[in-house]
Design a protein around this motif. Structure first.
Motif, PDB file in Angstrom:
ATOM      1  N   HIS A   1       0.825  -1.430  -0.119  1.00 20.82           N
ATOM      2  CA  HIS A   1      -0.025  -0.066   0.133  1.00 20.82           C
ATOM      3  C   HIS A   1       0.695   0.956  -0.088  1.00 20.82           C
ATOM      4  CE1 HIS A   1       0.858   1.264   4.269  1.00 20.82           C
ATOM      5  NE2 HIS A   1       0.795  -0.304   4.023  1.00 20.82           N
ATOM      6  N   PRO A   2       0.033   2.693  -0.213  1.00 20.24           N
ATOM      7  CA  PRO A   2       1.167   3.922  -0.011  1.00 20.24           C
ATOM      8  C   PRO A   2       1.047   3.783   0.838  1.00 20.24           C
ATOM      9  CG  PRO A   2      -0.800   4.219  -2.052  1.00 20.24           C
ATOM     10  CD  PRO A   2      -0.720   2.317  -1.242  1.00 20.24           C
ATOM     11  N   SER A   3       2.871   4.776   1.382  1.00 15.84           N
ATOM     12  CA  SER A   3       2.828   5.504   2.647  1.00 15.84           C
ATOM     13  C   SER A   3       2.345   6.353   2.736  1.00 15.84           C
ATOM     14  CB  SER A   3       4.669   5.962   2.763  1.00 15.84           C
ATOM     15  OG  SER A   3       5.346   4.441   2.479  1.00 15.84           O
ATOM     16  N   THR A   4       1.030   6.037   3.650  1.00 19.42           N
ATOM     17  CA  THR A   4      -0.113   7.776   4.270  1.00 19.42           C
ATOM     18  C   THR A   4      -0.573   8.215   5.240  1.00 19.42           C
ATOM     19  OG1 THR A   4      -1.942   6.128   4.138  1.00 19.42           O
ATOM     20  CG2 THR A   4      -1.444   7.208   1.649  1.00 19.42           C
ATOM     21  N   GLU A   5      -0.860   8.785   5.730  1.00 19.96           N
ATOM     22  CA  GLU A   5      -1.237   9.259   6.806  1.00 19.96           C
ATOM     23  C   GLU A   5      -2.758   8.118   7.718  1.00 19.96           C
ATOM     24  OE1 GLU A   5       0.189  11.578   9.245  1.00 19.96           O
ATOM     25  OE2 GLU A   5       1.482  11.778   7.081  1.00 19.96           O
ATOM     26  N   PRO A   6      -2.720   8.369   8.882  1.00 16.62           N
ATOM     27  CA  PRO A   6      -3.792   6.699   8.921  1.00 16.62           C
ATOM     28  C   PRO A   6      -4.816   7.685   9.162  1.00 16.62           C
ATOM     29  CG  PRO A   6      -2.106   7.602  11.080  1.00 16.62           C
ATOM     30  CD  PRO A   6      -1.958   8.507   9.700  1.00 16.62           C
ATOM     31  N   ASN A   7      -5.267   8.609   8.742  1.00 16.06           N
ATOM     32  CA  ASN A   7      -6.606   8.705   8.378  1.00 16.06           C
ATOM     33  C   ASN A   7      -7.161   9.345   7.237  1.00 16.06           C
ATOM     34  OD1 ASN A   7      -5.192  11.442   7.999  1.00 16.06           O
ATOM     35  ND2 ASN A   7      -6.883  12.641   8.855  1.00 16.06           N
ATOM     36  N   GLN A   8      -5.716   8.817   6.363  1.00 16.96           N
ATOM     37  CA  GLN A   8      -6.294   9.418   4.240  1.00 16.96           C
ATOM     38  C   GLN A   8      -6.712   7.558   4.012  1.00 16.96           C
ATOM     39  OE1 GLN A   8      -2.960  10.487   3.224  1.00 16.96           O
ATOM     40  NE2 GLN A   8      -3.264  13.045   3.174  1.00 16.96           N
ATOM     41  N   ASN A   9      -7.524   7.733   3.060  1.00 17.60           N
ATOM     42  CA  ASN A   9      -8.321   6.373   1.983  1.00 17.60           C
ATOM     43  C   ASN A   9      -7.368   6.218   1.377  1.00 17.60           C
ATOM     44  OD1 ASN A   9     -10.252   6.054   4.173  1.00 17.60           O
ATOM     45  ND2 ASN A   9     -11.770   7.213   2.947  1.00 17.60           N
TER      46      ASN A   9
END
Length: 200
Positions: free
Chosen positions: A27-35
């Motif tokens: 999965h991409p590196s994202t912030e925990p609140n981003q879909n």
């Protein structure tokens, strides 16, 4: 392909459960609140060098080579923000050699893909244009004229078909089944029905 995936504690627990069953995930590196999109496979996953171009946000279009197939996990943004991503797929997906486009496309046509009382889609022409570029909407190809929905609005309880598998011609010829599994949604585990395809 899991859309609306988040790198939250719940998301990490899901990855743990998938790994316990033998799945490899990316999965991409994202912030925990981003879909975003999670790809899970029992086969090796190799991520190519941005086949759709460097400027594409992989939160919405995540491509990977899975057991020799180039797949793109799709989670389209809402409203008009999704339109540039649709344009990218229409212009680039086939020439980039993507075999399968799978996920939540957040639109459809304003005829069979929504309840008559439901809000009209933004960009209802986009699925047809993607088909014109060389892909087949697997579910629709096997269920012409049928209404079946993968998500329901709240309030209103209006149904929409938001989730698709688009296949390149060589895989379309191998399609055996493509069906919605409504059980996880009806059980309250998710607000989308799963879409399951079998390819020979």
């Amino acid at each position: 392909m899991i859309t609306e995936f988040r790198t939250s504690d719940a998301g990490m627990r899901l990855i743990g459960r998938l790994k316990a069953e033998g799945y490899i995930t990316t999965h991409p590196s994202t912030e925990p609140n981003q879909n975003t999109v999670l790809i899970a496979s029992l086969h090796a996953i190799n991520q190519p060098n941005s086949p759709l171009g460097e400027g594409i946000d992989t939160r919405h279009l995540l491509c990977a080579d899975v057991n020799g197939l180039l797949v793109c996990g799709v989670y389209m943004p809402q409203k008009t923000a999704k339109l540039p991503y649709w344009e990218t797929l229409i212009a680039q997906a086939r020439i980039s050699g993507i075999d399968l486009l799978i996920g939540d496309f957040n639109t459809g046509n304003n005829d069979l893909d929504k309840d008559l009382k439901g809000s009209k889609f933004i960009g209802p022409e986009m699925p047809g244009r993607l088909i014109d570029s060389g892909y087949t909407d697997l579910w629709r190809s096997l269920h012409p004229g049928q209404r079946e929905y993968s998500w329901y609005s709240c309030p209103g309880n209006n149904g929409f078909r938001l989730d698709y598998i688009f296949a390149a011609p060589e895989l379309t010829r191998q399609a055996i089944t493509c069906e919605f599994d409504h059980a996880p949604r009806l059980a309250g585990e998710t607000d989308h029905s799963a879409l399951v395809a079998s390819l020979g």
